[in-house]
Design a protein around this motif. Structure first.
Motif, mmCIF file in Angstrom:
data_model
loop_
_atom_site.group_PDB
_atom_site.id
_atom_site.type_symbol
_atom_site.label_atom_id
_atom_site.label_comp_id
_atom_site.label_asym_id
_atom_site.label_seq_id
_atom_site.Cartn_x
_atom_site.Cartn_y
_atom_site.Cartn_z
ATOM 1 N N LEU A 1 0.537 -1.322 -0.051
ATOM 2 C CA LEU A 1 -0.042 -0.461 0.047
ATOM 3 C C LEU A 1 0.725 0.939 -0.207
ATOM 4 N N ALA A 2 0.533 2.416 -1.025
ATOM 5 C CA ALA A 2 1.416 3.518 -0.875
ATOM 6 C C ALA A 2 -0.420 4.300 -0.721
ATOM 7 N N HIS A 3 0.470 5.790 0.143
ATOM 8 C CA HIS A 3 -0.357 6.708 -0.540
ATOM 9 C C HIS A 3 0.351 7.761 -1.456
ATOM 10 N N PHE A 4 -0.136 8.249 -2.282
ATOM 11 C CA PHE A 4 0.773 9.352 -3.745
ATOM 12 C C PHE A 4 -0.462 10.126 -3.273
ATOM 13 N N SER A 5 0.364 11.789 -3.716
ATOM 14 C CA SER A 5 -0.487 13.344 -4.034
ATOM 15 C C SER A 5 0.347 12.830 -5.454
ATOM 16 N N VAL A 6 -1.132 12.848 -5.981
ATOM 17 C CA VAL A 6 -1.320 13.080 -7.766
ATOM 18 C C VAL A 6 -1.870 14.344 -8.520
ATOM 19 N N GLY A 7 -0.971 15.530 -8.613
ATOM 20 C CA GLY A 7 -1.859 16.225 -8.764
ATOM 21 C C GLY A 7 -2.498 17.266 -7.403
ATOM 22 N N SER A 8 -3.584 17.526 -7.779
ATOM 23 C CA SER A 8 -4.056 18.064 -6.391
ATOM 24 C C SER A 8 -5.177 16.863 -4.865
ATOM 25 N N VAL A 9 -4.589 15.427 -5.776
ATOM 26 C CA VAL A 9 -5.528 14.177 -5.852
ATOM 27 C C VAL A 9 -5.233 13.473 -4.563
ATOM 28 N N GLU A 10 -5.095 12.992 -3.566
ATOM 29 C CA GLU A 10 -4.964 11.921 -3.145
ATOM 30 C C GLU A 10 -5.157 11.017 -3.113
ATOM 31 N N LEU A 11 -4.335 9.851 -3.927
ATOM 32 C CA LEU A 11 -4.418 8.146 -3.986
ATOM 33 C C LEU A 11 -4.203 7.443 -3.121
ATOM 34 N N THR A 12 -4.698 6.360 -2.980
ATOM 35 C CA THR A 12 -4.675 5.454 -1.997
ATOM 36 C C THR A 12 -4.311 4.190 -2.967
ATOM 37 N N MET A 13 -2.434 3.725 -3.340
ATOM 38 C CA MET A 13 -2.768 2.345 -4.463
ATOM 39 C C MET A 13 -2.087 1.612 -3.447
ATOM 40 N N VAL A 14 -2.924 0.397 -3.933
ATOM 41 C CA VAL A 14 -3.191 -0.772 -3.189
ATOM 42 C C VAL A 14 -2.271 -2.036 -4.459
ATOM 43 N N ASN A 15 -0.628 -1.935 -4.276
ATOM 44 C CA ASN A 15 -0.132 -3.295 -5.403
ATOM 45 C C ASN A 15 -0.525 -4.251 -5.189
ATOM 46 N N VAL A 16 -1.575 -4.944 -6.078
ATOM 47 C CA VAL A 16 -1.505 -6.486 -5.626
ATOM 48 C C VAL A 16 -0.658 -7.706 -6.855
ATOM 49 N N HIS A 17 -0.205 -8.451 -5.537
ATOM 50 C CA HIS A 17 0.091 -9.916 -6.555
ATOM 51 C C HIS A 17 -1.209 -11.006 -5.808
ATOM 52 N N LEU A 18 -1.580 -11.035 -6.636
ATOM 53 C CA LEU A 18 -2.192 -13.223 -6.202
ATOM 54 C C LEU A 18 -1.850 -13.677 -6.872
ATOM 55 N N CYS A 19 -0.540 -14.830 -5.944
ATOM 56 C CA CYS A 19 -0.570 -16.167 -7.449
ATOM 57 C C CYS A 19 -2.173 -16.774 -7.437
ATOM 58 N N SER A 20 -1.835 -17.428 -8.955
ATOM 59 C CA SER A 20 -2.743 -18.220 -9.591
ATOM 60 C C SER A 20 -2.524 -19.367 -9.725
ATOM 61 N N ALA A 21 -3.719 -20.623 -9.236
ATOM 62 C CA ALA A 21 -2.859 -22.007 -9.544
ATOM 63 C C ALA A 21 -2.928 -22.705 -10.608
ATOM 64 N N ALA A 22 -2.946 -21.149 -11.552
ATOM 65 C CA ALA A 22 -2.703 -21.740 -13.040
ATOM 66 C C ALA A 22 -2.021 -21.054 -13.865
ATOM 67 N N SER A 23 -1.652 -21.376 -14.754
ATOM 68 C CA SER A 23 0.146 -20.959 -15.053
ATOM 69 C C SER A 23 -0.972 -19.840 -16.213
ATOM 70 N N VAL A 24 -0.223 -18.845 -16.901
ATOM 71 C CA VAL A 24 -0.266 -17.776 -17.411
ATOM 72 C C VAL A 24 -0.716 -18.505 -18.641
ATOM 73 N N GLY A 25 0.157 -19.613 -19.128
ATOM 74 C CA GLY A 25 0.530 -19.914 -20.758
ATOM 75 C C GLY A 25 -0.988 -20.952 -20.873
ATOM 76 N N GLU A 26 -1.507 -21.422 -19.487
ATOM 77 C CA GLU A 26 -2.450 -22.133 -19.945
ATOM 78 C C GLU A 26 -3.993 -21.380 -20.039
ATOM 79 N N VAL A 27 -4.777 -22.247 -20.893
ATOM 80 C CA VAL A 27 -6.376 -21.700 -21.136
ATOM 81 C C VAL A 27 -6.525 -22.203 -20.294
#
Length: 548
Positions: free
Chosen positions: A376-402
């Motif tokens: 989680l990071a708090h950024f000031s973007v121009g006149s707006v205060e944003l709460t940015m949540v960087n998410v990395h959820l591991c998938s049970a399936a590999s990316v190359g599979e359908v």
């Protein structure tokens, strides 16, 4: 007369040996000594039954090999076998030491005669040891993985070989071994293949944008790749920070797929990441899957200092970039722990207030669980205060599979973290969610009235074989309060993600990651502080420098 070593099987075999893995035979040479070599199967002449003696090759796969061979008129190199359905790079790795390629008539036989030291093969025949990839060197009979590693290491440290005889300077290569391989290799120092990254599908595309080149003599390029890199970037219409006359800022997310310092040192990787940010005017990027915390700093340094010609020649302002990486790991994978980070352009009025990992290990009392740690990071973007949540959820399936949406499962967001996020305003959750936005694992976000910008029908993964993608794994979720400044423009960047210097299984010209960057655009009113800072940058009063 000296014996001739043939790539194809020319001696009878006991039927009981069909399942054996150590196939050896002997041949006499001019000095009447016996050379014991591992017998290899010629995939251009082998029957389905013979192909089935290889590790992991079933009858169906053997049938596919024969059909593919007949359709293309024979394999030209061992690496072509990876293109057959059911083989791929992983299976080829397991069998490559047991196979070889020669013409169907066996005309490409080689002699190990020790009397022919002075006879060099004509230029262009065999493998050029100065430009060959490790995979290509492994196709040379009698070269093991250890020897290939030694050759590449010697070439990297001492520069290109001047003659074949220089191979004896490599560890574990003596004159006897040299005579066994000399007719399969050659030396050419000035060879410079013209390679372009025409696009993920491997076809050359012509753009009106500039063409940049990179010489192996100017940079520390990965061993085994082309000696001259020519990269054609896609043409992207400049936004210039305005949408309908109003100032906008683009925020994005990009999983860089196991980005270590070695990967970030690859000039192709640095160019693709840096140019993608500049061309698409992405000013704040959430990054996932960093294997080393220092990897993101190398991208930041490239943006600020411009060591690559394409970055130096960028005509519009590059900005003043900073980066930060999580102190603690945020995900676990087969490669170990990984970190998350943020990369932003301070000249666009973006400032970091604070950042930290929301640790969820205590939820179930097991600190070793692979629970996602949101960054989680708090950024000031121009006149707006944003709460940015960087998410990395591991998938049970590999990316190359359908997989269908019901099959592609990801980790659940811990309830304790969601309780913490309830108190945040102007919330942006972005990153690799490991599954479709319609997945039931993400129902908790919909319950909190968050909205996904990338629909499940828009795929976010990519490879050179499936450039159109197969899954929607990456996304940007917004709280209701941010919909008022969302411009309605969200894109998945698919062009310009390949480079001639990025490995692609057994070849070159791969994608920088199997994830595409996803980007969202917001109307942002510049602050007074930003307006004064931009004016200073335009006047040249602020010099780019790398800050972490």
């Amino acid at each position: 007369m000296g014996g001739t070593l043939s790539c194809h099987r020319s001696i009878p075999r006991d039927p009981a040996d069909l399942g054996g893995r150590k196939r050896k035979f002997s041949a006499a040479c001019n000095f009447s000594n016996i050379l014991v070599l591992q017998e290899r199967l010629n995939i251009n002449t082998a029957t389905e039954e013979e192909l089935m003696t290889l590790p992991g090759v079933s009858r169906a796969v053997a049938h596919n090999i024969v059909q593919y061979r007949d359709r293309i008129g024979g394999f030209r190199k061992v690496e072509d076998l990876a293109l057959v359905s059911g083989v791929g790079a992983t299976k080829l790795e397991a069998i490559k030491l047991e196979i070889c390629v020669s013409s169907r008539t066996g005309s490409s036989q080689h002699s190990p005669s020790l009397l022919c030291r002075e006879q060099e093969p004509s230029t262009g025949s065999g493998i050029n040891i100065n430009t060959a990839t490790p995979a290509q060197l492994l196709s040379v009979r009698a070269l093991t993985e250890k020897l290939v590693h030694n050759i590449v290491a010697y070439r990297t440290e001492h520069g290109p070989f001047r003659s074949i005889e220089d191979l004896v300077r490599v560890n574990n290569i003596n004159s006897s071994l040299l005579d066994r391989i000399r007719f399969q290799v050659y030396v050419q120092r000035s060879r410079a293949p013209s390679t372009t990254n025409g696009g993920p599908n491997g076809t050359t595309k012509v753009y009106s944008s500039p063409t940049f080149s990179l010489s192996s003599e100017d940079f520390d390029l990965p061993p085994g790749g082309p000696t001259h890199m020519t990269c054609v970037r896609p043409q992207v219409e400049p936004l210039l920070g305005l949408r309908d006359g109003k100032p906008v800022v683009r925020l994005g997310s990009w999983s860089l797929q196991g980005c270590s310092c070695d990967k970030a040192n690859n000039p192709g990787v640095r160019e693709v990441v840096s140019m993608t940010l500049l061309e698409n005017e992405i000013k704040l990027l959430a990054v996932q899957d960093l294997l080393e915390r220092e990897a993101l700093e190398k991208i930041c340094l490239e943006l600020n200092q411009g060591t690559l010609s394409s970055i130096r020649r960028w005509k519009r302002p590059r900005g003043l970039w900073k980066c930060i990486t999580s102190e603690k790991p945020t995900a676990h994978s087969s490669k170990g722990v990984s970190f998350s980070g943020f990369l932003w352009d301070t000249s666009s009025g973006i400032d970091l207030k604070d950042a930290g990992v929301l640790d969820s290990a205590g939820v179930n009392g097991n600190g070793n669980d692979a629970q996602p740690g949101l960054y989680l990071a708090h950024f000031s973007v121009g006149s707006v205060e944003l709460t940015m949540v960087n998410v990395h959820l591991c998938s049970a399936a590999s990316v190359g599979e359908v997989f269908s949406p019901d099959e592609a499962r990801c980790q659940r967001l811990p309830s304790s973290i969601l309780e913490t996020l309830k108190g945040e305003k102007e919330l942006v959750l972005l990153g690799d969610f490991g599954c479709s936005p319609q997945s039931p694992e993400l129902d908790v976000l919909r319950k909190e009235k968050l909205c996904a910008l990338v629909p499940s029908s828009q795929f976010t993964n990519i490879s050179t074989r499936t450039p159109q993608g197969t899954q929607c794994l990456d996304n940007i979720w917004l709280s209701r309060s941010l919909k008022r400044i969302y411009s309605g423009h969200c894109l998945v960047v698919r062009e310009g993600l390949t480079n001639p210097w990025i490995p692609d299984n057994w070849s070159w010209g791969g994608v920088v990651s199997d994830h595409c960057p996803v980007v969202a655009e917001f109307y942002i009113q510049p602050s007074c502080k930003e307006l004064s800072r931009v004016a200073a940058v335009d006047r040249g009063e602020v010099q780019p420098k790398h800050e972490r």
